[in-house]
Design a protein around this motif. Structure first.
Motif, PDB file in Angstrom:
ATOM      1  N   VAL A 268      16.824-101.763  30.610  1.00  0.00           N
ATOM      2  CA  VAL A 268      17.177-101.566  32.016  1.00  0.00           C
ATOM      3  C   VAL A 268      18.084-102.704  32.494  1.00  0.00           C
ATOM      4  CG1 VAL A 268      16.323-101.263  34.370  1.00  0.00           C
ATOM      5  CG2 VAL A 268      14.997-100.394  32.438  1.00  0.00           C
ATOM      6  N   ILE A 269      19.140-102.319  33.205  1.00  0.00           N
ATOM      7  CA  ILE A 269      20.044-103.292  33.807  1.00  0.00           C
ATOM      8  C   ILE A 269      19.948-103.158  35.324  1.00  0.00           C
ATOM      9  CG2 ILE A 269      22.432-104.124  33.952  1.00  0.00           C
ATOM     10  CD1 ILE A 269      22.938-102.654  31.302  1.00  0.00           C
ATOM     11  N   ASN A 270      19.717-104.269  35.993  1.00  0.00           N
ATOM     12  CA  ASN A 270      19.634-104.326  37.457  1.00  0.00           C
ATOM     13  C   ASN A 270      18.595-103.353  38.013  1.00  0.00           C
ATOM     14  OD1 ASN A 270      21.683-106.140  37.159  1.00  0.00           O
ATOM     15  ND2 ASN A 270      23.224-104.964  38.228  1.00  0.00           N
ATOM     16  N   GLU A 271      17.378-103.512  37.539  1.00  0.00           N
ATOM     17  CA  GLU A 271      16.288-102.639  37.983  1.00  0.00           C
ATOM     18  C   GLU A 271      16.095-102.744  39.497  1.00  0.00           C
ATOM     19  OE1 GLU A 271      11.891-101.520  36.339  1.00  0.00           O
ATOM     20  OE2 GLU A 271      12.339-103.654  36.584  1.00  0.00           O
ATOM     21  N   GLY A 272      16.085-101.589  40.162  1.00  0.00           N
ATOM     22  CA  GLY A 272      15.866-101.542  41.605  1.00  0.00           C
ATOM     23  C   GLY A 272      17.075-101.886  42.440  1.00  0.00           C
ATOM     24  N   ASP A 273      18.221-102.135  41.813  1.00  0.00           N
ATOM     25  CA  ASP A 273      19.432-102.478  42.561  1.00  0.00           C
ATOM     26  C   ASP A 273      20.112-101.194  43.044  1.00  0.00           C
ATOM     27  OD1 ASP A 273      21.404-103.987  43.691  1.00  0.00           O
ATOM     28  OD2 ASP A 273      21.858-105.147  41.893  1.00  0.00           O
ATOM     29  N   VAL A 274      21.262-101.352  43.727  1.00  0.00           N
ATOM     30  CA  VAL A 274      21.955-100.176  44.269  1.00  0.00           C
ATOM     31  C   VAL A 274      22.384 -99.221  43.165  1.00  0.00           C
ATOM     32  CG1 VAL A 274      22.746-101.279  46.387  1.00  0.00           C
ATOM     33  CG2 VAL A 274      24.123-101.488  44.326  1.00  0.00           C
ATOM     34  N   MET A 275      22.677 -99.752  41.967  1.00  0.00           N
ATOM     35  CA  MET A 275      22.933 -98.919  40.801  1.00  0.00           C
ATOM     36  C   MET A 275      22.174 -99.498  39.618  1.00  0.00           C
ATOM     37  SD  MET A 275      26.472 -97.853  38.794  1.00  0.00           S
ATOM     38  CE  MET A 275      26.991 -96.417  39.719  1.00  0.00           C
ATOM     39  N   GLU A 276      21.208 -98.737  39.135  1.00  0.00           N
ATOM     40  CA  GLU A 276      20.361 -99.160  38.017  1.00  0.00           C
ATOM     41  C   GLU A 276      20.738 -98.366  36.778  1.00  0.00           C
ATOM     42  OE1 GLU A 276      15.974 -99.350  38.600  1.00  0.00           O
ATOM     43  OE2 GLU A 276      15.900 -97.904  36.946  1.00  0.00           O
TER      44      GLU A 276
ATOM     45  N   TYR B 266      20.312 -94.477  41.554  1.00  0.00           N
ATOM     46  CA  TYR B 266      21.045 -94.988  42.718  1.00  0.00           C
ATOM     47  C   TYR B 266      20.463 -94.393  43.987  1.00  0.00           C
ATOM     48  CZ  TYR B 266      23.404 -90.447  42.780  1.00  0.00           C
ATOM     49  OH  TYR B 266      23.657 -89.101  42.851  1.00  0.00           O
ATOM     50  N   GLN B 267      20.854 -94.977  45.115  1.00  0.00           N
ATOM     51  CA  GLN B 267      20.414 -94.496  46.418  1.00  0.00           C
ATOM     52  C   GLN B 267      21.421 -93.491  46.959  1.00  0.00           C
ATOM     53  OE1 GLN B 267      17.903 -94.948  48.727  1.00  0.00           O
ATOM     54  NE2 GLN B 267      16.645 -95.992  47.212  1.00  0.00           N
ATOM     55  N   SER B 268      21.039 -92.233  46.980  1.00  0.00           N
ATOM     56  CA  SER B 268      21.896 -91.199  47.567  1.00  0.00           C
ATOM     57  C   SER B 268      21.422 -90.926  48.995  1.00  0.00           C
ATOM     58  CB  SER B 268      21.821 -89.917  46.735  1.00  0.00           C
ATOM     59  OG  SER B 268      20.543 -89.324  46.856  1.00  0.00           O
ATOM     60  N   GLU B 269      22.065 -89.952  49.653  1.00  0.00           N
ATOM     61  CA  GLU B 269      21.636 -89.590  51.006  1.00  0.00           C
ATOM     62  C   GLU B 269      20.240 -88.977  50.994  1.00  0.00           C
ATOM     63  OE1 GLU B 269      24.768 -86.969  52.188  1.00  0.00           O
ATOM     64  OE2 GLU B 269      26.017 -88.591  52.979  1.00  0.00           O
ATOM     65  N   GLN B 270      19.827 -88.468  49.837  1.00  0.00           N
ATOM     66  CA  GLN B 270      18.494 -87.861  49.722  1.00  0.00           C
ATOM     67  C   GLN B 270      17.429 -88.866  49.275  1.00  0.00           C
ATOM     68  OE1 GLN B 270      21.310 -86.337  48.209  1.00  0.00           O
ATOM     69  NE2 GLN B 270      21.509 -85.134  50.099  1.00  0.00           N
ATOM     70  N   GLY B 271      17.841 -90.103  49.037  1.00  0.00           N
ATOM     71  CA  GLY B 271      16.894 -91.120  48.575  1.00  0.00           C
ATOM     72  C   GLY B 271      17.163 -91.509  47.128  1.00  0.00           C
ATOM     73  N   ASN B 272      16.126 -91.974  46.425  1.00  0.00           N
ATOM     74  CA  ASN B 272      16.287 -92.371  45.019  1.00  0.00           C
ATOM     75  C   ASN B 272      16.701 -91.173  44.180  1.00  0.00           C
ATOM     76  OD1 ASN B 272      15.509 -95.011  45.556  1.00  0.00           O
ATOM     77  ND2 ASN B 272      13.335 -94.577  45.201  1.00  0.00           N
ATOM     78  N   THR B 273      17.825 -91.309  43.467  1.00  0.00           N
ATOM     79  CA  THR B 273      18.381 -90.197  42.687  1.00  0.00           C
ATOM     80  C   THR B 273      18.761 -90.680  41.296  1.00  0.00           C
ATOM     81  OG1 THR B 273      19.298 -89.277  44.739  1.00  0.00           O
ATOM     82  CG2 THR B 273      20.149 -88.384  42.668  1.00  0.00           C
TER      83      THR B 273
ATOM     84  N   HIS C 261      27.029 -93.454  49.782  1.00  0.00           N
ATOM     85  CA  HIS C 261      25.970 -93.150  48.805  1.00  0.00           C
ATOM     86  C   HIS C 261      26.352 -91.955  47.933  1.00  0.00           C
ATOM     87  CE1 HIS C 261      23.335 -96.001  50.852  1.00  0.00           C
ATOM     88  NE2 HIS C 261      23.652 -95.416  51.989  1.00  0.00           N
ATOM     89  N   GLN C 262      27.614 -91.931  47.509  1.00  0.00           N
ATOM     90  CA  GLN C 262      28.113 -90.838  46.685  1.00  0.00           C
ATOM     91  C   GLN C 262      28.608 -91.388  45.348  1.00  0.00           C
ATOM     92  OE1 GLN C 262      28.279 -87.502  47.462  1.00  0.00           O
ATOM     93  NE2 GLN C 262      27.368 -87.751  49.486  1.00  0.00           N
TER      94      GLN C 262
END
Length: 304
Positions: free
Chosen positions: A152-160, A190-197, A214-215
């Motif tokens: 895992v790279i950058n766990e929990g970041d804006v792009m994991e 990543y964080q999309s408009e629907q949440g964690n995606t 968030h696209q």
């Protein structure tokens, strides 16, 4: 008085009773006999008390020694346990126009681009948890794990980024979050408009995250290997057109090509184009190679 000392006192008492029955002592008057007897038994009692005291002191010393030894063992165990469980933090950094290859504990490798850093933790008890933090850009070759443990790279970041064994280029340099997959498969979180995606990426795809909306922006690159030109600090060209070169440069430096398409009447170029951290320097070299004028304004390239 202990049982041993009591028996010793009784034996001595019987022995001295026999002595007092001898002729020599018998010739003494009663008062002298009593005084002598009292003195002798007093000395015996004092000797026994000293003997008892020495035994008690020896027991105390032995007890303290055992306690001290136990404490030392506990401290040694705890010290070893602390050393075993202590997390060791490893951080690697690069400066301007510098790259660095890092061998990770699981056999994976990461090649850091300039002005980037990579951090991971390790301890003797549990080893490497196959998690790293990246700021900047790096090319990863992830070793497959025997237990299918994810990397895992950058766990929990804006792009994991989550992988099991693959090769890819990842850039995490806000506001740019971009991945180009060379081989294998990768799952992006990543964080999309629907949440964690989550989204699976296939080889040849370049995925860029628009953090404002968030696209994800996805496109397929004809030759993704060319997007790794920063590793050698040069772009190798083989009969390349101006349009083809600029398309790679815009990806390498996260620039945008103007609305209009570059003219196609330029000659095709072969050779190597030096790459530095400064895109202006690179564009100046392209101008010389193609004998044209190129403007770079606010991350947008425009060809005259």
């Amino acid at each position: 008085m202990t049982e041993e000392s009591s028996n010793l006192f009784q034996d001595d008492n019987a022995e001295f009773e026999e002595i007092f029955e001898t002729d020599i002592v018998g010739q003494m008057n009663k008062e002298d006999q009593q005084a002598l007897k009292k003195k002798i038994f007093g000395n015996i009692k004092t000797g026994i008390q000293k003997h008892e005291k020495r035994k008690i002191n020896r027991r105390r010393i032995l007890s303290y020694t055992k306690i001290a030894a136990s404490i030392l063992v506990i401290l040694a165990i705890n010290g070893g346990l602390w050393t075993t469980l202590k997390l060791e933090k490893h951080t690697y950094q690069t400066g301007s126009n510098e790259t660095l290859k890092i061998e990770l504990p699981d056999g994976s490798t990461a090649l850091l681009n300039s002005n980037s850093s990579l951090t991971y933790t390790y301890n003797m008890a549990f080893g490497f948890d196959r998690k790293v933090e990246l700021i900047g850009e790096a090319y990863f070759e992830i070793a497959k794990d025997a237990e299918s443990k994810r990397f895992v790279i950058n766990e929990g970041d804006v792009m994991e980024v989550e992988v099991y064994g693959t090769e890819f280029n990842f850039k995490n340099q806000h506001p740019i979050h971009k991945l180009t997959l060379i081989e294998g498969s990768v799952k992006l979180g990543y964080q999309s408009e629907q949440g964690n995606t989550n989204r699976m990426v296939v080889p040849g795809e370049t995925i860029k995250l628009d953090v404002k909306n968030h696209q994800l922006e996805a496109k397929t690159v004809a030759d993704p290997i060319k997007l790794l030109a920063w590793q050698d600090r040069k772009l190798r060209m083989q009969n390349e057109s101006l349009e083809e070169v600029l398309s790679i440069i815009t990806e390498l430096y996260d620039l945008e090509l103007g609305d209009h398409t570059p003219p196609t009447n330029y000659q095709l170029i072969s050779g190597s184009l030096p790459l530095t951290d400064n895109p202006n320097e690179v564009i100046e070299n392209i101008e010389v190679l193609f004998d044209t004028k190129i403007h770079l304004e606010q991350n947008s390239i425009r060809v005259q």
